[in-house]
Scaffold this active site. Sequence first.
Site, PDB file in Angstrom:
ATOM      1  N   HIS A   1     110.386  -1.057-100.346  1.00 27.28           N
ATOM      2  CA  HIS A   1     110.119  -0.866-101.766  1.00 27.28           C
ATOM      3  C   HIS A   1     109.716   0.569-102.083  1.00 27.28           C
ATOM      4  CE1 HIS A   1     106.858  -2.092 -99.191  1.00 27.28           C
ATOM      5  NE2 HIS A   1     105.946  -1.677-100.052  1.00 27.28           N
TER       6      HIS A   1
ATOM      7  N   HIS B   1      99.397   8.835 -95.001  1.00 30.13           N
ATOM      8  CA  HIS B   1     100.690   8.256 -94.627  1.00 30.13           C
ATOM      9  C   HIS B   1     101.678   8.365 -95.788  1.00 30.13           C
ATOM     10  CE1 HIS B   1     103.512   5.300 -92.996  1.00 30.13           C
ATOM     11  NE2 HIS B   1     103.515   4.773 -94.212  1.00 30.13           N
TER      12      HIS B   1
ATOM     13  N   ASP C   1     102.375   2.473-107.804  1.00 26.32           N
ATOM     14  CA  ASP C   1     101.611   1.230-107.703  1.00 26.32           C
ATOM     15  C   ASP C   1     102.538   0.166-107.131  1.00 26.32           C
ATOM     16  OD1 ASP C   1      99.064   0.078-107.984  1.00 26.32           O
ATOM     17  OD2 ASP C   1      99.692  -1.014-109.751  1.00 26.32           O
TER      18      ASP C   1
HETATM   19  P1  IMP Z   1      99.140   0.388-103.555  1.00 29.15           P
HETATM   20  O1  IMP Z   1      99.474   0.295-105.000  1.00 29.15           O
HETATM   21  O2  IMP Z   1     100.131   1.190-102.775  1.00 29.15           O
HETATM   22  O3  IMP Z   1      97.723   0.806-103.296  1.00 29.15           O
HETATM   23  O4  IMP Z   1      99.287  -1.097-102.962  1.00 29.15           O
HETATM   24  C1  IMP Z   1      98.470  -2.172-103.379  1.00 29.15           C
HETATM   25  C2  IMP Z   1      98.336  -3.178-102.249  1.00 29.15           C
HETATM   26  O5  IMP Z   1      99.620  -3.734-101.955  1.00 29.15           O
HETATM   27  C3  IMP Z   1      97.840  -2.592-100.933  1.00 29.15           C
HETATM   28  O6  IMP Z   1      96.436  -2.627-100.855  1.00 29.15           O
HETATM   29  C4  IMP Z   1      98.457  -3.516 -99.919  1.00 29.15           C
HETATM   30  O7  IMP Z   1      97.684  -4.693 -99.787  1.00 29.15           O
HETATM   31  C5  IMP Z   1      99.773  -3.899-100.570  1.00 29.15           C
HETATM   32  N1  IMP Z   1     100.863  -3.030-100.094  1.00 29.15           N
HETATM   33  C6  IMP Z   1     101.371  -1.937-100.718  1.00 29.15           C
HETATM   34  N2  IMP Z   1     102.363  -1.391-100.020  1.00 29.15           N
HETATM   35  C7  IMP Z   1     102.487  -2.162 -98.911  1.00 29.15           C
HETATM   36  C8  IMP Z   1     103.354  -2.090 -97.785  1.00 29.15           C
HETATM   37  O8  IMP Z   1     104.219  -1.208 -97.642  1.00 29.15           O
HETATM   38  N3  IMP Z   1     103.176  -3.044 -96.856  1.00 29.15           N
HETATM   39  C9  IMP Z   1     102.248  -4.038 -96.945  1.00 29.15           C
HETATM   40  N4  IMP Z   1     101.412  -4.134 -97.976  1.00 29.15           N
HETATM   41  C10 IMP Z   1     101.532  -3.205 -98.950  1.00 29.15           C
END
Ligand code: IMP
Length: 193
Positions: A176, A11, A68
């Site tokens: 974000h 995605h 991140d």
């Molecule tokens: P990552 O750094 O993108 O892996 O995000 C870390 C964690 O933040 C993920 O495992 C989700 O729990 C949460 N997260 C990141 N992006 C999103 C989003 O767009 N929607 C909802 N939760 C998110």
Amino acid sequence: MKLLFATHNAHKLAEARALLGDRFTLLTPHDCGVDEEPPETQPTLEGNALQKARYLHRRTGLDCFADDTGLEVEALGGAPGVHSARYATDGHDFEANNRLLLRNLEGQSNRRARFRTVVALILGGEEHLFEGCVEGCIAERPAGDAGFGYDPLFRPEGSDRTFAQMSADEKNALSHRGRAMRRLAEYLHGAGK
Ligand code: IMP
């Protein structure tokens, strides 16, 4: 131009391809023979994004970027923040994370929160950071089935729906990660890449 993106998430890859356009051939770590997860042991989003990008740059020598993300809840002093993926358990258990978040906010009237993404780019050996934020609040109960993670609980400012009640395009326009990735795209295009 070839650019390596530190993700195994289809995605996120599709989103990045759409934002960066045809001038870039986006590669995944797997395409470059790196199948292990890069380390993510820093105490900040910036630190983790840089750690992942540096690891891949060392392994492949390619220009690359890593992201991140954390959910920062005001009444919880910015938690879960950099621990968002492993808030409730050691794995990526989205439902358990959402249940714990609601429990920790029980009786709390301040529901303000924001998602923050940091993207670290290593281009020609130089490091650059890009940030994207969306302000909002944590709903009293989950709503919607789209998206992932905390999407059923996060209502962006100015909307009466959670991210999980929006289409992918609607969410990307506000999110974000969409904002951070657009800043990355603007930088790359401005640098003539
Ligand atoms: P990552 O750094 O993108 O892996 O995000 C870390 C964690 O933040 C993920 O495992 C989700 O729990 C949460 N997260 C990141 N992006 C999103 C989003 O767009 N929607 C909802 N939760 C998110």
